[in-house]
Design a protein around this motif. Sequence first.
Motif, short mmCIF file in Angstrom:
data_model
loop_
_atom_site.label_atom_id
_atom_site.label_comp_id
_atom_site.label_asym_id
_atom_site.label_seq_id
_atom_site.Cartn_x
_atom_site.Cartn_y
_atom_site.Cartn_z
N GLU A 29 -109.19 53.46 29.17
CA GLU A 29 -109.29 52.07 29.65
C GLU A 29 -110.71 51.72 30.09
OE1 GLU A 29 -107.66 54.52 32.05
OE2 GLU A 29 -106.40 54.63 30.27
N ALA A 30 -111.47 52.71 30.53
CA ALA A 30 -112.83 52.49 31.00
C ALA A 30 -113.86 52.55 29.87
CB ALA A 30 -113.18 53.53 32.07
N GLY A 31 -113.40 52.78 28.62
CA GLY A 31 -114.32 52.85 27.48
C GLY A 31 -114.96 54.21 27.30
N ARG A 32 -114.51 55.22 28.06
CA ARG A 32 -115.04 56.57 27.91
C ARG A 32 -114.45 57.22 26.66
NH1 ARG A 32 -113.48 59.17 33.49
NH2 ARG A 32 -111.52 58.30 32.73
N VAL A 33 -115.22 58.11 26.03
CA VAL A 33 -114.83 58.77 24.79
C VAL A 33 -114.29 60.16 25.10
CG1 VAL A 33 -115.63 59.55 22.53
CG2 VAL A 33 -116.64 57.51 23.55
N LEU A 34 -113.18 60.52 24.46
CA LEU A 34 -112.60 61.86 24.62
C LEU A 34 -113.41 62.84 23.77
CD1 LEU A 34 -110.26 63.64 25.72
CD2 LEU A 34 -109.05 63.10 23.59
N LEU A 35 -114.00 63.83 24.43
CA LEU A 35 -114.79 64.86 23.74
C LEU A 35 -114.38 66.24 24.20
CD1 LEU A 35 -118.45 63.43 23.92
CD2 LEU A 35 -116.84 63.28 22.01
N ILE A 36 -114.64 67.20 23.32
CA ILE A 36 -114.47 68.61 23.68
C ILE A 36 -115.82 69.29 23.61
CG2 ILE A 36 -112.10 68.70 22.79
CD1 ILE A 36 -113.34 70.39 20.39
N GLN A 37 -115.98 70.35 24.40
CA GLN A 37 -117.13 71.22 24.21
C GLN A 37 -116.63 72.38 23.38
OE1 GLN A 37 -119.16 72.85 27.68
NE2 GLN A 37 -121.07 72.77 26.50
N THR A 120 -113.93 74.76 25.23
CA THR A 120 -114.15 75.31 26.57
C THR A 120 -114.05 74.23 27.64
OG1 THR A 120 -116.54 75.04 26.36
CG2 THR A 120 -115.60 77.18 25.73
N ARG A 121 -114.26 72.98 27.25
CA ARG A 121 -114.10 71.84 28.15
C ARG A 121 -113.54 70.66 27.37
NH1 ARG A 121 -119.51 70.56 31.11
NH2 ARG A 121 -118.17 69.07 32.16
N VAL A 122 -112.76 69.84 28.05
CA VAL A 122 -112.24 68.59 27.51
C VAL A 122 -112.54 67.53 28.56
CG1 VAL A 122 -110.20 67.33 26.73
CG2 VAL A 122 -110.36 69.79 26.31
N ALA A 123 -113.16 66.43 28.16
CA ALA A 123 -113.54 65.43 29.15
C ALA A 123 -113.62 64.04 28.55
CB ALA A 123 -114.89 65.80 29.77
N TRP A 124 -113.41 63.05 29.41
CA TRP A 124 -113.67 61.66 29.08
C TRP A 124 -115.13 61.42 29.44
CZ3 TRP A 124 -110.25 59.11 26.28
CH2 TRP A 124 -108.91 59.49 26.34
N ILE A 125 -115.95 61.09 28.45
CA ILE A 125 -117.39 60.96 28.64
C ILE A 125 -117.80 59.49 28.52
CG2 ILE A 125 -119.66 61.64 27.76
CD1 ILE A 125 -118.06 64.02 28.86
N GLY A 126 -118.52 59.01 29.55
CA GLY A 126 -119.04 57.65 29.53
C GLY A 126 -120.14 57.50 28.50
N VAL A 127 -120.26 56.32 27.93
CA VAL A 127 -121.27 56.06 26.90
C VAL A 127 -122.67 56.40 27.41
CG1 VAL A 127 -122.30 54.24 25.48
CG2 VAL A 127 -119.83 54.31 25.78
N LEU A 141 -123.15 60.13 14.81
CA LEU A 141 -122.91 59.00 13.91
C LEU A 141 -121.46 58.55 13.98
CD1 LEU A 141 -124.14 57.16 11.69
CD2 LEU A 141 -123.44 58.91 10.03
N ARG A 142 -120.53 59.49 13.96
CA ARG A 142 -119.10 59.15 14.05
C ARG A 142 -118.78 58.48 15.38
NH1 ARG A 142 -117.00 65.01 11.89
NH2 ARG A 142 -118.85 65.25 10.63
N ILE A 143 -119.36 58.99 16.45
CA ILE A 143 -119.13 58.39 17.76
C ILE A 143 -119.69 56.97 17.79
CG2 ILE A 143 -119.70 58.53 20.22
CD1 ILE A 143 -119.67 61.65 19.82
N ALA A 144 -120.90 56.80 17.27
CA ALA A 144 -121.51 55.46 17.23
C ALA A 144 -120.66 54.49 16.43
CB ALA A 144 -122.93 55.54 16.65
N HIS A 145 -120.14 54.93 15.29
CA HIS A 145 -119.29 54.07 14.48
C HIS A 145 -117.99 53.74 15.21
CE1 HIS A 145 -121.38 55.51 10.54
NE2 HIS A 145 -122.07 54.57 11.16
N GLY A 146 -117.42 54.70 15.93
CA GLY A 146 -116.22 54.44 16.71
C GLY A 146 -116.48 53.42 17.81
N LEU A 147 -117.60 53.58 18.51
CA LEU A 147 -117.95 52.65 19.58
C LEU A 147 -118.25 51.25 19.06
CD1 LEU A 147 -120.19 55.00 21.75
CD2 LEU A 147 -117.95 54.03 22.40
N ALA A 148 -118.80 51.17 17.85
CA ALA A 148 -119.14 49.87 17.26
C ALA A 148 -117.90 49.09 16.84
CB ALA A 148 -120.07 50.06 16.07
N ASP A 149 -116.76 49.79 16.72
CA ASP A 149 -115.51 49.15 16.33
C ASP A 149 -115.70 48.30 15.08
OD1 ASP A 149 -112.82 48.70 16.49
OD2 ASP A 149 -112.97 47.12 17.99
N ARG A 150 -116.24 48.92 14.06
CA ARG A 150 -116.55 48.25 12.79
C ARG A 150 -115.29 47.66 12.17
NH1 ARG A 150 -121.18 51.04 10.25
NH2 ARG A 150 -120.09 50.86 8.28
#
Length: 156
Positions: A29-37, A120-127, A141-150
């Motif tokens: 909801e806050a626009g953070r991206v789900l990432l793993i390390q 090793t880590r899972v987190a919601w990461i702010g832009v 590039l994939r993250i940027a395309h996801g954030l751009a909501d093309r």
Amino acid sequence: MGRIDHINNPDAPAPNSVVPSTVVFVTDEAGRVLLIQRSDNGDWALPGGGHDLGERIAMTAVREAKEETGLDVEVTGIVGLYTDPGHLIEYGDGEVRQQFSIAFRARVTGGSIATSSESTRVAWIGVEELDRLPINPSMRLRIAHGLADRSEPYIG
């Protein structure tokens, strides 16, 4: 050696495989991206992995997200198709894959965050935090395309 990403590296070993794979782009909801390390190289990445025999490709994304993050997701669209022959992934067992990845857009439907042997880590990461993390250029590039909501998926 776990994994080395070669991007436009003329000294990279020749590829010897292509494995369809997926990643999922999920925001909260806050626009953070789900990432793993990643446990194999320490880089941060969208959750995902290789396609298994007998499954539909969207189910690969759902399965891999669950395995790597503990979260249940539902695929809602496609961010893009990433097949750059200049991106090679070298593994310790001698496999050198040419990139072939479908980035799906998804939403969380359940589960709870948990790590795995691959994360090793899972987190919601702010832009605003993304630039400070080790993320390979292809994943950025994939993250940027996801954030751009093309309006149309990236094909490249």
